[in-house]
Design a protein around this motif. Structure first.
Motif, short mmCIF file in Angstrom:
data_model
loop_
_atom_site.label_atom_id
_atom_site.label_comp_id
_atom_site.label_asym_id
_atom_site.label_seq_id
_atom_site.Cartn_x
_atom_site.Cartn_y
_atom_site.Cartn_z
N TYR A 12 0.84 -1.20 0.00
CA TYR A 12 0.00 0.00 0.00
C TYR A 12 0.87 1.24 0.00
O TYR A 12 1.77 1.36 0.84
CB TYR A 12 -0.88 0.04 1.25
N ALA A 13 0.53 2.15 -0.89
CA ALA A 13 1.26 3.42 -0.92
C ALA A 13 0.66 4.39 0.10
O ALA A 13 0.60 5.58 -0.12
CB ALA A 13 1.22 4.01 -2.32
N SER A 14 0.20 3.84 1.24
CA SER A 14 -0.38 4.74 2.25
C SER A 14 0.69 5.27 3.19
O SER A 14 0.50 6.27 3.85
CB SER A 14 -1.47 4.02 3.03
N GLY A 15 1.82 4.59 3.26
CA GLY A 15 2.89 5.05 4.14
C GLY A 15 4.20 4.42 3.69
O GLY A 15 4.19 3.54 2.82
N PRO A 16 5.31 4.88 4.25
CA PRO A 16 6.62 4.39 3.80
C PRO A 16 6.89 2.94 4.21
O PRO A 16 6.19 2.40 5.07
CB PRO A 16 7.59 5.34 4.50
N PRO A 17 7.89 2.32 3.59
CA PRO A 17 8.19 0.91 3.89
C PRO A 17 8.64 0.70 5.33
O PRO A 17 9.25 1.59 5.92
CB PRO A 17 9.34 0.58 2.94
N HIS A 18 8.33 -0.47 5.88
CA HIS A 18 8.82 -0.83 7.22
C HIS A 18 9.34 -2.25 7.20
O HIS A 18 9.34 -2.92 6.15
CB HIS A 18 7.75 -0.61 8.28
N LEU A 19 9.78 -2.73 8.35
CA LEU A 19 10.44 -4.03 8.43
C LEU A 19 9.60 -5.17 7.84
O LEU A 19 10.15 -6.07 7.22
CB LEU A 19 10.80 -4.35 9.89
N GLY A 20 8.28 -5.12 8.06
CA GLY A 20 7.41 -6.18 7.52
C GLY A 20 7.51 -6.26 6.01
O GLY A 20 7.68 -7.33 5.44
N HIS A 21 7.41 -5.12 5.34
CA HIS A 21 7.54 -5.10 3.88
C HIS A 21 8.93 -5.58 3.47
O HIS A 21 9.09 -6.31 2.50
CB HIS A 21 7.35 -3.69 3.31
N ALA A 22 9.93 -5.12 4.22
CA ALA A 22 11.31 -5.46 3.87
C ALA A 22 11.51 -6.97 3.95
O ALA A 22 12.18 -7.56 3.10
CB ALA A 22 12.28 -4.75 4.81
N TYR A 23 10.89 -7.61 4.94
CA TYR A 23 11.08 -9.05 5.08
C TYR A 23 10.59 -9.79 3.84
O TYR A 23 11.32 -10.59 3.24
CB TYR A 23 10.36 -9.59 6.33
N THR A 24 9.34 -9.55 3.43
CA THR A 24 8.81 -10.27 2.27
C THR A 24 9.67 -10.01 1.04
O THR A 24 9.93 -10.90 0.23
CB THR A 24 7.36 -9.84 1.94
N THR A 25 10.09 -8.77 0.90
CA THR A 25 10.81 -8.39 -0.31
C THR A 25 12.19 -9.03 -0.32
O THR A 25 12.67 -9.50 -1.36
CB THR A 25 10.88 -6.86 -0.41
N ILE A 26 12.83 -9.10 0.84
CA ILE A 26 14.15 -9.76 0.91
C ILE A 26 13.98 -11.27 0.70
O ILE A 26 14.78 -11.90 0.00
CB ILE A 26 14.85 -9.42 2.25
N LEU A 27 12.92 -11.84 1.27
CA LEU A 27 12.63 -13.26 1.03
C LEU A 27 12.53 -13.51 -0.48
O LEU A 27 13.13 -14.46 -1.02
CB LEU A 27 11.31 -13.61 1.71
N GLY A 28 11.81 -12.64 -1.17
CA GLY A 28 11.69 -12.76 -2.62
C GLY A 28 13.04 -12.60 -3.30
O GLY A 28 13.39 -13.34 -4.22
N ASP A 29 13.82 -11.66 -2.80
CA ASP A 29 15.12 -11.41 -3.42
C ASP A 29 16.05 -12.62 -3.27
O ASP A 29 16.78 -12.97 -4.19
CB ASP A 29 15.76 -10.17 -2.78
N VAL A 30 16.01 -13.25 -2.11
CA VAL A 30 16.85 -14.41 -1.87
C VAL A 30 16.47 -15.53 -2.86
O VAL A 30 17.33 -16.16 -3.48
CB VAL A 30 16.72 -14.90 -0.41
#
Ligand code: MSP
Length: 517
Positions: A12-30
């Motif tokens: 959601y573009a309702s607020g800036p990224p936080h640790l929760g978003h970072a986790y999924t995205t890093i999981l995807g990156d790995v």
């Protein structure tokens, strides 16, 4: 060449990224990096979810227009992913023209296929989750079950998708493909949900209430429900649908040449399992598209008992530990610490413990190996005659791939770290410093140092998905252009390579400094 198409949720573009978003995205990156290391053609998609009531309200509160607001937030997500070394191939925004055209075509397909009707809606809506909840779900306090915030009573005319018509087919699909939703506990949750009769899905909002959205092709007084709009992003980025062709040639039906649809993997948190495992597959069935091959729902990062999120004000900036420890250490912690699928609790102590593995095991192995090659062999890796750690390396590789295949990334990383641990044991056992002093031990010392050099090179391959920068740094110190790919490991030859000793890969950090950060 094998291909692999994986997605994160679009945030959601309702607020800036936080640790929760970072986790999924890093999981995807790995996973994306792992599949690239297997020489597969990877498409790794992420992006931002920019329509709907929640974004409209956030922009209104900031007294700006929603598009400008979303431009700013999506830039912040891109910057965060750059800082966290996320190698996405495509960043999609739902306000893009291409996506809007695909959503139109998708809705038109549902309409033409006879799965859409107009009706009155009375129910409880959570703006935070952008979805209706039943009386049972909101309980006597009338709060949304995910964030515990009050829900709104809404009565209005909506367009509905006949989701109920696909319930049986969906249940059959889940039962016939027991690994379609992982982990199993999440699959059971979905089957539990589907043991009750499935209602139809409201797929529109009147523009009088929500104007920030994609208008329906057949009714401009309504915009598409934001979840229908958002889920379709996965199809947009696949190139399966060509909206400017006549309806019967647009790509609804079987997979087309050149299309990346169906996705191999949707990654998401357990908070959005129903939308991905019930709404999305039934919508795809309605539009006549194949289903994604797998859905992986991971757990939450929690503090105490509470999910970490912006709305709960307990957010740890994903970048805050990077200052002292570096990006790769944060990535390592997130992937190594969470058992994929379960919740994990963030504490500084656990972070330090995981960082300790990097310093004391991997960092130590690299440091002592490079230093001995410099000291005893003028910095040149000797020729490998017999590999004292070959069986351990083979076992580590097989455990690593086995765990990756089951999406147990934490176990795969444990297997890699175990190999580093065993190599340290090998150093203790062989005592190369004694060999260097004793006459006639040249060949043994060569074998020991060459074995350790090769093991380090294998470790750069195994750790690269999680720690891309450190793996590259270590590979460079071993005289390699980059960490070898899996297929290169067999024939790996390092003899004659000049090494660079350098500073410790993972410096010790004083705990006082870290807690002050
Ligand atoms: N926009 C929707 C998704 C649409 S996908 C078609 C959305 N966005 S969100 O910004 O709320 O992101 C939710 C996702 O962020 C979760 O599914 C999860 O992947 C991640 N996380 C958010 N908070 C989290 C934790 N505390 N812990 C782990 N992941 C979490 O929902």
């Amino acid at each position: 060449m094998d291909s692999f198409y994986l997605t994160t949720p679009i945030y959601y573009a309702s607020g800036p990224p936080h640790l929760g978003h970072a986790y999924t995205t890093i999981l995807g990156d790995v996973l994306a990096r792992y599949h690239r290391r297997r020489s597969e053609d990877v498409l790794f998609l992420t992006g931002t979810d920019e329509h709907g009531q929640k974004i409209q309200a956030a922009a209104a509160e900031a007294e700006t227009d929603p598009k400008r607001w979303c431009d700013d937030i999506s830039d912040r997500f891109k910057a965060a992913w750059r800082d966290l070394n996320v190698s996405y191939d495509r960043f999609i925004r739902t306000t893009e023209d291409e996506h809007k055209a695909v959503v139109w075509a998708f809705l038109e397909a549902l309409y033409e296929n006879g799965h859409v009707y107009e009706s009155e809606y009375v129910g409880w809506y959570s703006v935070g989750q952008e979805r209706y909840f039943t009386e049972k779900e909101i309980g006597p306090d009338r709060v949304d079950p995910v964030a515990g915030k009050p829900v709104e009573r809404i009565q209005e005319t909506n367009w509905f998708f006949r989701m109920s018509a696909f319930q049986e087919r969906l249940v059959r699909h889940i039962e016939e493909n027991p690994d379609w939703i992982i982990p199993q506990s999440r699959k059971n949750e979905v089957l539990g949900f589907l043991s009750q009769p499935l209602g139809d899905l409201s797929i529109s909002r009147p523009t009088s209430r929500v104007s920030w959205g994609i208008p329906l092709p057949w009714d401009p007084e309504h915009v598409a429900y934001v979840w229908v709009d958002a889920l379709t992003n996965y199809v947009t980025a696949s190139g399966q649908i060509t909206p400017d062709l006549p309806p019967d040639e647009r790509g609804f039906g079987a997979t087309r040449p050149g299309s990346r649809w169906p996705a191999d993997l949707h990654l998401l948190g357990k908070d959005i399992l129903t939308t991905h495992a019930v709404y999305w597959p039934t919508l795809l069935m309605g539009a006549g598209l194949p289903l994604p091959r797998k859905i992986l729902a991971h757990g939450w990062w929690v503090v105490g008992e509470t999910k970490m999120s912006k709305s709960l004000d307990n957010v740890v900036d994903p970048l805050y530990l990077r200052g002292d420890f570096g990006t790769d250490a944060v990535r390592w912690y997130l992937i190594r610490e969470m058992s994929t699928g379960q919740d994990a609790s963030y504490t500084p102590e656990r972070f330090f413990a995981r960082y300790g593995e990097l310093t004391n095991i991997l960092g130590n192995l690299a440091h002592r190996t490079l230093s001995m090659i410099v000291r005893y062999r003028d910095g040149v890796i000797p020729r490998l005659e017999g590999d004292g750690l070959a069986p351990q390396a083979e076992a580590a590789l097989s455990a690593y791939h086995g765990s990756m295949a089951e999406y147990r990334l934490h176990d795969a990383m444990a297997a890699a770290m175990d190999l580093a641990r065993e190599a340290n044991g090998y150093v203790e056992e062989r005592e190369p410093w004694a060999m260097a002093k004793a006459p006639g031990k040249e060949a043994e010392l060569d074998e020991t140092l060459a074995t350790l050099g090769r093991t380090l090179a294998i470790l750069t391959c195994l750790f690269e998905p999680v720690m891309p920068a450190k793996a590259r740094e270590l590979a460079a110190r071993l005289g390699l252009e980059e960490p070898p790919r899996f297929e290169d490991l067999e024939a790996l030859a390092l003899d004659g390579h000049s090494v660079v000793h350098g500073e410790p890969l993972f410096p010790r950090v004083e705990i006082e400094d870290a807690t002050d950060a």
